[in-house]
Design a protein around this motif. Structure first.
Motif, PDB file in Angstrom:
ATOM      1  N   ASN A 168       7.270  -1.159   3.775  1.00 55.12           N
ATOM      2  CA  ASN A 168       7.913  -2.017   4.768  1.00 55.12           C
ATOM      3  C   ASN A 168       8.999  -2.818   4.047  1.00 55.12           C
ATOM      4  O   ASN A 168       8.718  -3.817   3.389  1.00 55.12           O
ATOM      5  CB  ASN A 168       6.886  -2.943   5.418  1.00 55.12           C
ATOM      6  CG  ASN A 168       7.517  -3.900   6.417  1.00 55.12           C
ATOM      7  OD1 ASN A 168       8.720  -3.843   6.694  1.00 55.12           O
ATOM      8  ND2 ASN A 168       6.710  -4.789   6.966  1.00 55.12           N
ATOM      9  N   LEU A 169      10.246  -2.375   4.141  1.00 54.70           N
ATOM     10  CA  LEU A 169      11.324  -2.991   3.360  1.00 54.70           C
ATOM     11  C   LEU A 169      11.563  -4.455   3.735  1.00 54.70           C
ATOM     12  O   LEU A 169      12.065  -5.230   2.913  1.00 54.70           O
ATOM     13  CB  LEU A 169      12.619  -2.191   3.543  1.00 54.70           C
ATOM     14  CG  LEU A 169      12.584  -0.726   3.077  1.00 54.70           C
ATOM     15  CD1 LEU A 169      13.933  -0.080   3.292  1.00 54.70           C
ATOM     16  CD2 LEU A 169      12.177  -0.636   1.620  1.00 54.70           C
ATOM     17  N   SER A 170      11.212  -4.852   4.956  1.00 57.16           N
ATOM     18  CA  SER A 170      11.437  -6.234   5.387  1.00 57.16           C
ATOM     19  C   SER A 170      10.422  -7.198   4.791  1.00 57.16           C
ATOM     20  O   SER A 170      10.558  -8.415   4.919  1.00 57.16           O
ATOM     21  CB  SER A 170      11.393  -6.318   6.913  1.00 57.16           C
ATOM     22  OG  SER A 170      10.095  -5.994   7.391  1.00 57.16           O
ATOM     23  N   ASN A 171       9.384  -6.651   4.109  1.00 61.89           N
ATOM     24  CA  ASN A 171       8.307  -7.487   3.585  1.00 61.89           C
ATOM     25  C   ASN A 171       8.320  -7.578   2.063  1.00 61.89           C
ATOM     26  O   ASN A 171       7.338  -7.962   1.447  1.00 61.89           O
ATOM     27  CB  ASN A 171       6.947  -6.920   4.054  1.00 61.89           C
ATOM     28  CG  ASN A 171       5.811  -7.901   3.863  1.00 61.89           C
ATOM     29  OD1 ASN A 171       6.000  -9.103   3.981  1.00 61.89           O
ATOM     30  ND2 ASN A 171       4.639  -7.393   3.547  1.00 61.89           N
ATOM     31  N   CYS A 220       9.851  -9.215  -1.374  1.00 62.49           N
ATOM     32  CA  CYS A 220      10.653 -10.294  -1.965  1.00 62.49           C
ATOM     33  C   CYS A 220      11.033 -10.001  -3.411  1.00 62.49           C
ATOM     34  O   CYS A 220      12.003 -10.575  -3.916  1.00 62.49           O
ATOM     35  CB  CYS A 220       9.927 -11.632  -1.872  1.00 62.49           C
ATOM     36  SG  CYS A 220       8.321 -11.696  -2.712  1.00 62.49           S
ATOM     37  N   ARG A 252      15.157  -3.813  -5.817  1.00 61.22           N
ATOM     38  CA  ARG A 252      14.879  -4.154  -4.418  1.00 61.22           C
ATOM     39  C   ARG A 252      15.928  -3.573  -3.469  1.00 61.22           C
ATOM     40  O   ARG A 252      15.594  -3.101  -2.380  1.00 61.22           O
ATOM     41  CB  ARG A 252      14.824  -5.678  -4.267  1.00 61.22           C
ATOM     42  CG  ARG A 252      14.508  -6.151  -2.856  1.00 61.22           C
ATOM     43  CD  ARG A 252      14.524  -7.659  -2.764  1.00 61.22           C
ATOM     44  NE  ARG A 252      14.358  -8.120  -1.396  1.00 61.22           N
ATOM     45  CZ  ARG A 252      14.529  -9.373  -1.004  1.00 61.22           C
ATOM     46  NH1 ARG A 252      14.853 -10.301  -1.891  1.00 61.22           N
ATOM     47  NH2 ARG A 252      14.372  -9.712   0.260  1.00 61.22           N
ATOM     48  N   ASN A 253      17.197  -3.601  -3.878  1.00 63.61           N
ATOM     49  CA  ASN A 253      18.277  -3.144  -2.997  1.00 63.61           C
ATOM     50  C   ASN A 253      18.372  -1.625  -2.909  1.00 63.61           C
ATOM     51  O   ASN A 253      19.207  -1.106  -2.159  1.00 63.61           O
ATOM     52  CB  ASN A 253      19.617  -3.706  -3.467  1.00 63.61           C
ATOM     53  CG  ASN A 253      19.699  -5.207  -3.301  1.00 63.61           C
ATOM     54  OD1 ASN A 253      19.043  -5.788  -2.443  1.00 63.61           O
ATOM     55  ND2 ASN A 253      20.492  -5.851  -4.138  1.00 63.61           N
ATOM     56  N   PRO A 278      12.238   3.701   2.506  1.00 66.75           N
ATOM     57  CA  PRO A 278      10.950   3.468   3.198  1.00 66.75           C
ATOM     58  C   PRO A 278       9.843   4.411   2.776  1.00 66.75           C
ATOM     59  O   PRO A 278       8.673   4.068   2.895  1.00 66.75           O
ATOM     60  CB  PRO A 278      11.315   3.667   4.675  1.00 66.75           C
ATOM     61  CG  PRO A 278      12.789   3.522   4.755  1.00 66.75           C
ATOM     62  CD  PRO A 278      13.324   4.003   3.455  1.00 66.75           C
ATOM     63  N   HIS A 320       5.069  -8.821  -1.995  1.00 70.35           N
ATOM     64  CA  HIS A 320       5.209  -8.950  -0.549  1.00 70.35           C
ATOM     65  C   HIS A 320       5.407 -10.407  -0.158  1.00 70.35           C
ATOM     66  O   HIS A 320       4.810 -11.320  -0.756  1.00 70.35           O
ATOM     67  CB  HIS A 320       3.970  -8.409   0.159  1.00 70.35           C
ATOM     68  CG  HIS A 320       3.759  -6.943  -0.039  1.00 70.35           C
ATOM     69  ND1 HIS A 320       2.605  -6.281   0.323  1.00 70.35           N
ATOM     70  CD2 HIS A 320       4.578  -5.989  -0.557  1.00 70.35           C
ATOM     71  CE1 HIS A 320       2.709  -4.995   0.040  1.00 70.35           C
ATOM     72  NE2 HIS A 320       3.901  -4.794  -0.501  1.00 70.35           N
ATOM     73  N   THR A 321       6.224 -10.630   0.862  1.00 70.84           N
ATOM     74  CA  THR A 321       6.428 -11.993   1.353  1.00 70.84           C
ATOM     75  C   THR A 321       5.224 -12.477   2.143  1.00 70.84           C
ATOM     76  O   THR A 321       4.882 -13.662   2.126  1.00 70.84           O
ATOM     77  CB  THR A 321       7.674 -12.054   2.245  1.00 70.84           C
ATOM     78  OG1 THR A 321       7.547 -11.095   3.311  1.00 70.84           O
ATOM     79  CG2 THR A 321       8.919 -11.735   1.455  1.00 70.84           C
TER      80      THR A 321
END
Length: 413
Positions: free
Chosen positions: A203-206, A208, A253-254, A258, A283-284
């Motif tokens: 989950n790329l949105s999670n 940090c 990170r960049n 997925p 993970h955030t």
């Protein structure tokens, strides 16, 4: 997205191609952290019979931490008896306990001159490394007179859980793969590459933090490269911490994808021996919430739903085997059928990856043209027959069973 797996095989032999790719030892998600250190390691060449090598690792972890597992990596090379390549006899004492290897990875070029093996000998030290402290390793060459080997260094890795830390997902890979594209190897840099695929979805949105650590023996050459998915770095292997052992930590990170992130290490005009890869994602937020515990005055109802994608396709069959091929040959055509399950017109495009030194990336043909040229538009609920075959380059030198993946992406028009 639909994945189609394919393979081909020819008889195996060892050389400076990526014929000994690293393997995934562990992959998990925990609340905790990972520590890797080489302590006061140094390069020692050569260790004669009855001579020793000593290293101390100082470990500091939180008092409330619980060690999940710990491993000791002994990186060695140039093992001989009277100038003939051989595998070393050594005794390892870790904190006063003699240990036997948990895994033993080796490679050699298998042609003269200097056909001397090297490797990565791994020890399970989980029962000993349970808290912060100093840990001592003593290695003795127990081989006969005339036996010698060099030690590149010793790495200590541990993974621990700690409720005060972020949730992390990690992949730990280990092995030893000799690579070289020096003129004496007869290989190009594209042939002298090892590849590692990290399984799983992200989950790329999670995320940090995303740190990729690579441990490479004798990789000190500015042109040697690290490829992470579509990003290619050179100049990373510059003799840090010392020329015979390169350890690089990189923020990736960049460049995450997925699914099934791919790492390649390529020897460019020189020699290198990849021995470890660690990817750690922080993970955030936790990946899942804890399940509520029922009480006497409550009732639990389970809920479920099936969500269908707006754009969807189906590919059959789900795998292909191109059979036994040799350099310069091309396989027979293999039919596949791509069916649209979408209510609107969609466009389908392929993406190819492999663990075979770009064999499928460069050699897969769709309808007798390179796969990168292929795209089709499918009407709703229609089916398209397509032909796949594999062309092996004339100069392809790697042998054995080879695998790759083609992903068919569906996009709404």
């Amino acid at each position: 997205m639909v994945c189609l797996f394919f393979a081909f095989s020819i008889p195996a032999q060892a050389n400076y191609t990526g014929d000994k790719p690293l393997i995934i030892h562990a992959h998990d998600t925990i609340t905790g952290d990972l520590v890797y250190t080489i302590g006061n390691s140094y390069y020692k060449n050569l260790i004669d019979s009855e001579m020793t090598y000593e290293v101390t690792h100082n470990i500091s972890i939180p008092q409330e931490a619980t060690v999940q597992f710990a491993r000791l990596y002994v990186y060695w090379t140039w093992s001989t008896i009277n100038a003939t390549g051989c595998y070393p006899d050594l005794k390892l004492i870790f904190n006063d306990n003699e240990l036997s290897p948990d895994a033993n990875y080796t490679d050699r070029k298998e042609f003269d001159p200097y056909d001397y093996p090297g490797g990565n000998r791994v020890y399970n030290i989980t029962d000993t490394v349970t808290s912060s402290g100093s840990y001592h390793t003593l290695i003795t060459n127990t081989g006969p007179d005339g036996s010698k080997f060099a030690i590149t260094g010793i790495g200590l890795l541990l993974v621990y859980s700690d409720p005060t830390k972020n949730e992390m997902e990690y992949w730990i890979a280990e092995g030893c793969d000799y690579l070289s594209s020096k003129s004496s190897s007869g290989l190009t840099p594209e042939q002298s590459v090892t590849q590692l695929e990290l399984p799983g979805s992200i989950n790329l949105s999670n995320i940090c933090e995303a740190e990729l650590t690579t441990v490479v023996q004798s990789g000190c050459h500015e042109n040697n490269s690290l490829i992470f998915n579509l990003k290619n770095w050179t100049g990373l292997y510059n003799g840090t911490p010392y020329p015979d052992l390169d350890i690089n930590n990189l923020d990736v990170r960049n460049y995450l994808t997925p699914n099934n992130n791919i790492i390649k290490l390529r020897a460019v005009d020189d020699y290198m021996a990849p021995s470890n890869v660690f990817l750690v994602l922080k993970h955030t937020t936790p990946s899942s919430e804890p399940t509520p515990v029922p009480t006497d005055n409550s009732s639990v109802m389970s809920l479920s739903a099936t969500i269908e994608p707006e754009v969807s396709i189906e590919v059959s069959p789900v795998s292909l085997n191109f059979g036994t091929l040799g350099p310069g040959t091309i396989s027979e055509n293999h039919s596949i059928f791509i069916t649209s399950l979408s209510p609107d017109t969609i466009r389908v495009i392929p993406e190819v990856t492999d663990t075979a030194q770009d064999l499928f990336v460069n050699g897969l043909l769709i309808n007798n043209t390179p796969w990168s040229n292929y795209q089709i538009d499918l009407n709703p609920n229609s089916t398209q027959e397509t032909y796949l075959n594999l062309r092996v380059p004339v100069d392809y030198q790697s042998t054995g069973d080879k695998e790759g993946t083609v992903v068919f992406w569906a996009q709404q028009q």
